[in-house]
Design an enzyme around this catalytic site. Sequence first.
Site, PDB file in Angstrom:
ATOM      1  N   SER A 109     -11.548 -33.940  58.591  1.00  0.00           N
ATOM      2  CA  SER A 109     -12.411 -35.237  58.327  1.00  0.00           C
ATOM      3  C   SER A 109     -12.566 -36.164  59.556  1.00  0.00           C
ATOM      4  O   SER A 109     -13.688 -36.857  60.004  1.00  0.00           O
ATOM      5  CB  SER A 109     -11.661 -36.135  57.382  1.00  0.00           C
ATOM      6  OG  SER A 109     -10.322 -36.385  57.753  1.00  0.00           O
ATOM      7  N   LYS A 166     -17.532 -40.232  58.475  1.00  0.00           N
ATOM      8  CA  LYS A 166     -17.863 -41.508  57.672  1.00  0.00           C
ATOM      9  C   LYS A 166     -19.140 -42.097  58.109  1.00  0.00           C
ATOM     10  O   LYS A 166     -19.632 -42.870  57.544  1.00  0.00           O
ATOM     11  CB  LYS A 166     -16.741 -42.577  58.473  1.00  0.00           C
ATOM     12  CG  LYS A 166     -15.306 -42.488  57.751  1.00  0.00           C
ATOM     13  CD  LYS A 166     -15.272 -43.011  56.636  1.00  0.00           C
ATOM     14  CE  LYS A 166     -13.694 -43.324  55.947  1.00  0.00           C
ATOM     15  NZ  LYS A 166     -13.709 -43.940  54.653  1.00  0.00           N
TER      16      LYS A 166
END
Length: 403
Positions: free
Chosen positions: A300, A51
């Site tokens: 992720s 992110k």
Amino acid sequence: MLTLEKFEEASKIVKEVTLETKLVYSDFLSNQTGNKVYLKPENMQFTGAYKVRGAYYKISTLSPEERAKGLITASAGNHAQGVAYAAKCFGVKATIVMPTTTPLIKVNRTKSYGADVVLYGDVYDEACQKAYELAEEHGYTFIHPFDDLAVATGQGTIAMEIFKELPLVEYILVPIGGGGLATGVSTLAKLLNPKIKVIGVEPAGANCMQASFKEGKVVTLPNVNTIADGTAVKTPGEKIFPYIRENLDEIITVADDELIVAFLDMVENHKMVVENSGLLTVAALRHLDVKDKRVVSILSGGNMDVITMSSVVQQGLIFRDRIFTVSVLLPDKPGELSKVADTIAKVQGNVIKLEHNQFVSTNRNAAVELRITLEAFGTDHKKQIMDALEADGYKPKLVRTNL
């Protein structure tokens, strides 16, 4: 517009804050699936997730005036840390609204980067609404976690790195929460090679993008229920939806139970801690109906609190028949426990816990219950232990394991 020029610009800029997460070839997953499986370990980023890419690139595009107002966002954790860290790098104030269900490790790490944290709502969507209210009230600049083209461009830099390392990649599996990562990765992947297949993966209990694909428009789920907290989103992004619809080839959903055993596989075979949302693409490998393809699974993130980790490991061992509990009835007299232990020992079963219930029958001489929690090598060994107990006349019965 998401253009190749913007992706190239973002790729240069995010290098200022990202670590090099080189592809890891997985012998284990390749053998399991019949494909050549590579892992893109974004769980190894400094903030524990990808992110920071989108957050940093987005903030780099803001004017000095927009930054000076202070930044605000909503996040279940990973975007929160990305914005908090990026804001610290730019020397600006950040406020993060997080659901009250966010794991403590994500809350504390977000605070450690200097951000103010507000806990609100049970899911991301409720936290996001609160963040919009605070932005309106205080004049903050809102950094959306996924429904923003600049943020999606930053996330898409992952695809640039994949292609540089593995130019002949044929499949990329990408997790989906709100869709920012999938938008960036699929759009850039198709720009670089229109023949590549990009597969999105959602939790079965939070499949907002799959539902939206079926309707041909963005829809909101009535509720979400998944252990993959980072992808527990009710409504995907409106701005990014056209891109993801055009460039994503398929959406796979996986059950929470599949994430649990995937965690065990990653820890035991790759010595990697990957959070439940990051494991979506690992679990999805077994749903791919292809062989001998070069496949990249994007991991992720890896921000998982220790309590959750412990619970997932225990459940994974139970699901894999590595731990199980069996009930047997014995006469209540000396030496019977020793006989059962001897039967188990002969087939290399390892006793973890014993529970002795003398009140299962009114006639204790006839029967008392012994519940034995055992460690085994897997399903075949479990059956061997059960068969040995049966052969010695114990009539074993499997019962729920409580560790």
